[in-house]
Design a protein around this motif. Structure first.
Motif, PDB file in Angstrom:
ATOM      1  N   MET A  21       0.960  -1.197  -0.045  1.00 55.31           N
ATOM      2  CA  MET A  21       0.084  -0.015   0.024  1.00 55.31           C
ATOM      3  C   MET A  21       0.984   1.298  -0.103  1.00 55.31           C
ATOM      4  SD  MET A  21      -2.888  -1.231   2.845  1.00 55.31           S
ATOM      5  CE  MET A  21      -4.008  -0.003   2.613  1.00 55.31           C
ATOM      6  N   ASN A  22       0.460   2.434  -0.449  1.00 53.06           N
ATOM      7  CA  ASN A  22       0.968   3.623  -0.473  1.00 53.06           C
ATOM      8  C   ASN A  22       0.454   4.341   0.917  1.00 53.06           C
ATOM      9  OD1 ASN A  22       1.940   6.271  -1.084  1.00 53.06           O
ATOM     10  ND2 ASN A  22       0.734   6.398  -2.900  1.00 53.06           N
ATOM     11  N   ILE A  23       1.347   4.680   1.696  1.00 50.76           N
ATOM     12  CA  ILE A  23       1.192   5.215   3.045  1.00 50.76           C
ATOM     13  C   ILE A  23       1.718   6.460   3.155  1.00 50.76           C
ATOM     14  CG2 ILE A  23       0.936   4.664   5.593  1.00 50.76           C
ATOM     15  CD1 ILE A  23       0.790   1.673   4.795  1.00 50.76           C
ATOM     16  N   LEU A  24       0.876   7.217   3.653  1.00 48.53           N
ATOM     17  CA  LEU A  24       1.515   8.749   3.765  1.00 48.53           C
ATOM     18  C   LEU A  24       1.681   8.990   5.287  1.00 48.53           C
ATOM     19  CD1 LEU A  24       2.255  11.555   2.928  1.00 48.53           C
ATOM     20  CD2 LEU A  24      -0.026  12.182   3.026  1.00 48.53           C
ATOM     21  N   ILE A  25       2.544   9.368   5.929  1.00 45.78           N
ATOM     22  CA  ILE A  25       2.987   9.676   7.383  1.00 45.78           C
ATOM     23  C   ILE A  25       3.129  11.060   7.376  1.00 45.78           C
ATOM     24  CG2 ILE A  25       3.840   9.265   9.304  1.00 45.78           C
ATOM     25  CD1 ILE A  25       5.068   6.577   8.475  1.00 45.78           C
ATOM     26  N   VAL A  26       2.234  11.955   8.174  1.00 44.88           N
ATOM     27  CA  VAL A  26       2.394  13.168   8.454  1.00 44.88           C
ATOM     28  C   VAL A  26       2.608  13.513   9.760  1.00 44.88           C
ATOM     29  CG1 VAL A  26       1.166  15.630   8.199  1.00 44.88           C
ATOM     30  CG2 VAL A  26       0.765  13.545   6.502  1.00 44.88           C
ATOM     31  N   LEU A  27       3.672  14.177  10.210  1.00 41.23           N
ATOM     32  CA  LEU A  27       4.372  14.340  11.670  1.00 41.23           C
ATOM     33  C   LEU A  27       4.451  15.829  11.766  1.00 41.23           C
ATOM     34  CD1 LEU A  27       6.031  13.604  14.274  1.00 41.23           C
ATOM     35  CD2 LEU A  27       8.259  13.679  12.569  1.00 41.23           C
ATOM     36  N   ALA A  28       3.869  16.200  12.800  1.00 38.06           N
ATOM     37  CA  ALA A  28       4.065  17.550  13.363  1.00 38.06           C
ATOM     38  C   ALA A  28       4.517  17.814  14.858  1.00 38.06           C
ATOM     39  CB  ALA A  28       2.562  18.135  13.373  1.00 38.06           C
ATOM     40  N   HIS A  29       6.052  17.888  14.790  1.00 33.72           N
ATOM     41  CA  HIS A  29       6.754  18.405  16.030  1.00 33.72           C
ATOM     42  C   HIS A  29       7.706  18.795  15.736  1.00 33.72           C
ATOM     43  CE1 HIS A  29       8.308  18.022  20.009  1.00 33.72           C
ATOM     44  NE2 HIS A  29       6.981  17.359  20.526  1.00 33.72           N
ATOM     45  N   PRO A  30       8.267  19.813  16.468  1.00 34.18           N
ATOM     46  CA  PRO A  30       9.362  20.623  16.065  1.00 34.18           C
ATOM     47  C   PRO A  30      10.499  20.104  16.442  1.00 34.18           C
ATOM     48  CG  PRO A  30       8.271  21.922  17.968  1.00 34.18           C
ATOM     49  CD  PRO A  30       7.526  20.650  17.339  1.00 34.18           C
ATOM     50  N   LYS A  31      10.621  19.281  17.527  1.00 35.05           N
ATOM     51  CA  LYS A  31      11.911  18.754  18.133  1.00 35.05           C
ATOM     52  C   LYS A  31      12.211  17.238  17.372  1.00 35.05           C
ATOM     53  CE  LYS A  31      12.869  18.510  22.442  1.00 35.05           C
ATOM     54  NZ  LYS A  31      12.312  18.569  23.921  1.00 35.05           N
ATOM     55  N   ALA A  59      10.334   9.805  17.150  1.00 31.88           N
ATOM     56  CA  ALA A  59      10.624   8.354  17.461  1.00 31.88           C
ATOM     57  C   ALA A  59       9.202   7.638  17.075  1.00 31.88           C
ATOM     58  CB  ALA A  59      10.824   8.035  18.866  1.00 31.88           C
ATOM     59  N   ILE A  60       8.177   7.835  17.261  1.00 31.97           N
ATOM     60  CA  ILE A  60       6.914   7.163  17.011  1.00 31.97           C
ATOM     61  C   ILE A  60       6.915   7.103  15.320  1.00 31.97           C
ATOM     62  CG2 ILE A  60       4.205   7.162  16.576  1.00 31.97           C
ATOM     63  CD1 ILE A  60       4.288   8.780  19.413  1.00 31.97           C
ATOM     64  N   ALA A  61       7.110   8.082  14.703  1.00 31.27           N
ATOM     65  CA  ALA A  61       7.073   8.528  13.125  1.00 31.27           C
ATOM     66  C   ALA A  61       8.045   7.507  12.378  1.00 31.27           C
ATOM     67  CB  ALA A  61       7.058   9.780  12.821  1.00 31.27           C
ATOM     68  N   ARG A  69       6.313  13.068   5.772  1.00 33.50           N
ATOM     69  CA  ARG A  69       6.319  14.339   5.641  1.00 33.50           C
ATOM     70  C   ARG A  69       6.496  14.903   7.265  1.00 33.50           C
ATOM     71  NH1 ARG A  69       5.649  15.558   0.055  1.00 33.50           N
ATOM     72  NH2 ARG A  69       6.638  17.518   0.950  1.00 33.50           N
ATOM     73  N   ASP A  70       7.824  15.315   7.548  1.00 35.33           N
ATOM     74  CA  ASP A  70       7.913  16.083   8.523  1.00 35.33           C
ATOM     75  C   ASP A  70       7.607  17.690   8.523  1.00 35.33           C
ATOM     76  OD1 ASP A  70       9.027  17.446  10.753  1.00 35.33           O
ATOM     77  OD2 ASP A  70      10.880  16.050  10.897  1.00 35.33           O
ATOM     78  N   VAL A 126      -1.144  10.103  10.966  1.00 32.73           N
ATOM     79  CA  VAL A 126      -0.814  11.435  11.606  1.00 32.73           C
ATOM     80  C   VAL A 126      -0.366  11.300  12.895  1.00 32.73           C
ATOM     81  CG1 VAL A 126      -1.646  13.856  12.077  1.00 32.73           C
ATOM     82  CG2 VAL A 126      -2.716  12.434  10.237  1.00 32.73           C
ATOM     83  N   VAL A 127       0.764  11.945  13.016  1.00 31.36           N
ATOM     84  CA  VAL A 127       1.338  11.919  14.449  1.00 31.36           C
ATOM     85  C   VAL A 127       1.854  13.385  15.125  1.00 31.36           C
ATOM     86  CG1 VAL A 127       3.577  11.074  15.540  1.00 31.36           C
ATOM     87  CG2 VAL A 127       2.688   9.870  13.703  1.00 31.36           C
ATOM     88  N   HIS A 128       1.245  13.504  16.198  1.00 24.64           N
ATOM     89  CA  HIS A 128       1.563  14.947  16.764  1.00 24.64           C
ATOM     90  C   HIS A 128       1.074  14.764  18.364  1.00 24.64           C
ATOM     91  CE1 HIS A 128      -2.745  16.061  17.795  1.00 24.64           C
ATOM     92  NE2 HIS A 128      -3.047  15.275  16.578  1.00 24.64           N
TER      93      HIS A 128
END
Ligand SMILES: Cc1cc2nc3c(=O)[nH]c(=O)nc-3n(C[C@H](O)[C@H](O)[C@H](O)COP(=O)(O)O)c2cc1C
Length: 196
Positions: A1-11, A18-20, A37-38, A78-80
């Motif tokens: 599958m084509n999976i997109l991960i979107v991460l929103a954390h500045p550090k 680590a999760i992403a 995508r960070d 999504v990870v945030h």
């Protein structure tokens, strides 16, 4: 599958990073095509300007690229962190600009001729990993866990994704390295199970 991960954390050293990366690596090992995508690292511009709003369906290149990635994804992760019971502003701006009317959703009519929203995303499942410091019982009793409704109904459900799963890890502030390792293993297992 084509999976997109979107991460929103500045550090970069955050538990969110680590999760992403752990989830990305597990999905790659399972044979998926994964794009992470960070948003902070790439300097995603959260500001939805008057000019962009006025231009309607002509999206600026950075937004177009993200919107195309969302439209092409079979699965979205999504990870945030929980910041004031909401996603960080950079992710809110990403939602505002990238989930576009006519693409991610449209307005139509149902069998009774009533106006309704028609979700358009082709992704069959979305997974949301969030982190926070408030103990689970207090989050539910005092605030009602607003992020759960937001992601499941207001965002991915609205855009037509039928299966939306979420896991919140808390309290990060009081967690031990061993517990965080367990959480990462849980996240990897959840991702490979949802996107089997
Ligand atoms: C601006 C800001 C707002 C926050 N708001 C909340 C909140 O509403 N509820 C909560 O439980 N934690 C809140 N926190 C704590 C973060 O959720 C926590 O630091 C984060 O999830 C830990 O993960 P990390 O190590 O990857 O940053 C907030 C933190 C910041 C910086």
């Amino acid at each position: 599958m084509n999976i997109l991960i979107v991460l929103a954390h500045p550090k970069p050293a955050s538990f969110n990073h680590a999760i992403a990366t752990c989830v990305r690596d597990a999905l790659l090992a399972a044979g998926h095509q994964v794009t992470l995508r960070d948003l902070c690292a790439e300097g995603f511009d959260a500001n939805f300007s008057a000019d962009e709003l006025a231009r309607g369906n002509i999206a600026p290149p950075q937004v177009r690229e993200h919107a195309d990635a969302v439209l092409a994804a079979d699965g979205i992760i999504v990870v945030h962190p929980n910041w004031w019971a909401q996603p960080p502003a950079i992710l809110k701006g990403w939602l505002d600009r990238v989930l576009r009317p006519g693409e991610a959703y449209r307005f139509g009519t149902n069998d009774k001729g009533e106006g309704c929203v028609i979700g358009q995303l082709k992704a069959k499942a979305a997974l949301v990993f969030t982190t926070s410091n408030t103990p689970r019982e207090a989050e539910l009793a005092l605030y009602g866990d607003p992020l759960d409704n937001l992601w499941k109904r207001c965002i991915w459900g609205f855009c037509g994704i039928e299966r939306v799963e979420r896991r919140n890890f808390e309290p990060v502030i009081a967690s031990t390295p061993a517990l965080r390792e367990q959480w990462l293993a849980d996240a990897a297992l959840m991702a490979t199970t949802v996107f089997a």
